[in-house]
Design a protein around this motif. Structure first.
Motif, PDB file in Angstrom:
ATOM      1  N   VAL A  97      -0.563   4.144  -0.525  1.00 44.94           N
ATOM      2  CA  VAL A  97      -1.722   3.559   0.135  1.00 44.94           C
ATOM      3  C   VAL A  97      -1.526   3.651   1.640  1.00 44.94           C
ATOM      4  O   VAL A  97      -0.399   3.574   2.140  1.00 44.94           O
ATOM      5  N   ALA A 142       2.403  -2.904   2.372  1.00 43.47           N
ATOM      6  CA  ALA A 142       2.000  -1.540   2.022  1.00 43.47           C
ATOM      7  C   ALA A 142       3.067  -0.533   2.424  1.00 43.47           C
ATOM      8  O   ALA A 142       3.369   0.407   1.678  1.00 43.47           O
ATOM      9  N   ASN A 158       5.040   1.889  -0.122  1.00 42.91           N
ATOM     10  CA  ASN A 158       5.106   3.349   0.012  1.00 42.91           C
ATOM     11  C   ASN A 158       6.548   3.843   0.034  1.00 42.91           C
ATOM     12  O   ASN A 158       6.884   4.855  -0.589  1.00 42.91           O
ATOM     13  N   PHE A 207      -2.220   1.907   4.972  1.00 44.80           N
ATOM     14  CA  PHE A 207      -2.602   0.723   5.738  1.00 44.80           C
ATOM     15  C   PHE A 207      -2.040   0.825   7.152  1.00 44.80           C
ATOM     16  O   PHE A 207      -1.621  -0.157   7.742  1.00 44.80           O
ATOM     17  N   PRO A 219      -6.882  -5.152   0.264  1.00 44.83           N
ATOM     18  CA  PRO A 219      -5.612  -4.403   0.303  1.00 44.83           C
ATOM     19  C   PRO A 219      -4.754  -4.640  -0.929  1.00 44.83           C
ATOM     20  O   PRO A 219      -4.133  -3.696  -1.452  1.00 44.83           O
ATOM     21  N   LEU A 243      -3.448  -1.913  -3.677  1.00 42.13           N
ATOM     22  CA  LEU A 243      -2.061  -1.798  -4.121  1.00 42.13           C
ATOM     23  C   LEU A 243      -1.966  -1.895  -5.640  1.00 42.13           C
ATOM     24  O   LEU A 243      -1.228  -1.137  -6.282  1.00 42.13           O
TER      25      LEU A 243
END
Length: 449
Positions: free
Chosen positions: A202, A215, A219, A204, A182, A186
């Motif tokens: 992304v 995440a 965002n 998640f 992850p 990112l």
């Protein structure tokens, strides 16, 4: 060193350290349990010897032969009197006969270690000997079989420790991969955003842990940055466009003066008047832009108690005299007071009333009232009204409903944007309601003091 390698080493080291601690606990627990069991067994054997000597039939039995019957294998049994003199000793291990003698009139259990490192357990108990005198009975038992078992256990633990290195590394890699993937996504998204400005996000949504929260924050930050970047681009483009027009007009009139100023003096007067007008428009536009930037940067406000009744009277009177307009002021009987910046609130009212007088030729209604924990200020005009699309965009920078009419009235398209920013600084809300052909009402909702 890469973060993945660090995580693998950290997880592997932590797992092996935990395993080492558990194995040491197992080992020393086993040592303690086995030793205690052996001590209990020897104590029980000593009790058996005491019971044997306590029987009447023992009077006719040779004490040495009786002790031989109870001597441990590879161990020793001996009797010691109160003078620390060894009365009898039975053993096949000559080393044990060298053990120090110390008469004790109570039961004692202890461990001994000879010079070669071999361990023995010794139990000393007082007893009534056949001559009816107090003697000390010592039973010494080797702990060799326990030590042999401990050596085997230690070997098993060492082998298992090294075998567990392989699954420890695999577990560390699995954990590192679950954490790094992850973060890597990112990082890739950040690099793409920096290089090509795609503002990539992304997904998640399946994760409910801290990485999922990171995440989600990323965002949200990305969306906010995109909005700010788009707003900045639009602001620069609109500002350039707004400044380009008056500059073009000024430049054209300067050229007109250069071509015809000597032959036609009246052209100079007309040109200077137009240049002066456009310069004022540019100055006003720049001031509006600077005001908006200062507000959005969070300039320090001077908050104090503001009497809204008096403030509305003052502003409505100024607008009515300046534009020769009728303003219907409706105030409550009570004197409403809020905590705010008086100059900014005054600027807010000037913007709303000036906007109303530009787009309406009829009377303007200015109302002040209190509803629950909020104070409402309403400015209503009876102009042409706004369509739904205009109502949604009316607070955007440089947005103008009627550009031709705005140019005539000197509007910049920043007034309502500034008004909205002032309201937000006071933790309030501004709304617009309008019906085409009937008029428009702006409503400011502020928290009451």
């Amino acid at each position: 060193m890469q973060l993945k390698t660090k995580l693998v080493l950290l997880n592997t080291s932590g797992f092996l350290l935990f395993l080492f601690v558990i194995q040491m606990l197992i080992y020393f627990s086993f040592v303690q349990i086995m030793t205690n069991q052996e001590m209990s067994r020897i104590e029980a054997q000593a009790t058996t010897v005491l019971e044997a000597f306590a029987q009447d039939a023992v009077m006719d039995v040779d004490p040495v032969q009786l002790l031989k019957a109870y001597v441990p294998t590879d161990g020793m049994v001996r009797l010691v009197d109160e003078e620390n003199v060894i009365m009898q000793v039975v053993t096949q291990d000559a080393r044990l006969t060298t053990l120090e003698v110390d008469f004790i009139n109570r039961s004692v259990s202890e461990q001994l270690t000879l010079g070669d490192g071999e361990r023995f357990a010794k139990v000393s108990v007082p007893m009534i000997y056949v001559d009816q005198k107090v003697r000390m009975l010592e039973i010494v038992q080797p702990l060799k079989y326990i030590d042999d078992a401990l050596e085997v256990l230690m070997l098993v633990l060492i082998i298992s420790f090294f075998i567990m290195i392989i699954p420890a590394v695999l577990i560390g890699q699995t954990i590192a991969r679950a954490v790094i993937q992850p973060i890597k996504r990112l990082s890739v998204a950040m690099q793409h955003n920096q290089q090509d400005g795609k503002w990539e996000t992304v997904d998640f949504s399946h994760r409910k842990d801290e990485l999922g929260q990171v995440a989600l924050s990323f965002n949200e930050m990305n969306k906010r940055l995109k909005r700010m970047f788009d707003t900045q681009e639009q602001f620069v483009a609109n500002a350039s466009h707004e400044l380009k027009t008056p500059l073009a007009v000024i430049k054209s009139y300067v050229r007109l003066i250069e071509r015809q100023g000597h032959a036609r003096p009246e052209v100079i007067e007309e040109s200077l008047e137009t240049i002066n007008h456009e310069t004022d428009r540019m100055h006003h536009l720049i001031q509006q832009m600077l005001t908006l930037v200062a507000i959005e940067k969070g300039e320090q406000l001077t908050f104090k108690q503001v009497r809204l009744n008096a403030l509305l009277k003052q502003v409505s009177k100024s607008i009515a005299l300046a534009f020769d307009r009728l303003i219907n002021l409706q105030l409550p009987e009570e004197d409403l007071v809020i905590v705010g910046d008086e100059d900014k609130l005054k600027q807010l009212l000037y913007i709303l009333l000036d906007n109303a007088q530009k787009y309406s030729d009829d009377a303007i209604d200015l109302r002040l009232k209190k509803e629950g924990d909020h104070i409402l200020i309403e400015v209503e005009d009876r102009g042409e009204g706004l369509g739904e699309l205009d109502q949604e965009a009316i607070f955007d920078r440089f947005y103008r409903v009627d550009k031709a009419r705005t140019r005539e009235t000197g509007g910049t398209g920043l007034g309502l944007t500034i008004a909205k920013a002032i309201v937000h600084q006071h933790e309030g809300e501004i709304k617009v309601e309008s019906v085409e052909g009937e008029g428009t009402t702006f409503q400011v909702v502020l928290p009451a003091s």
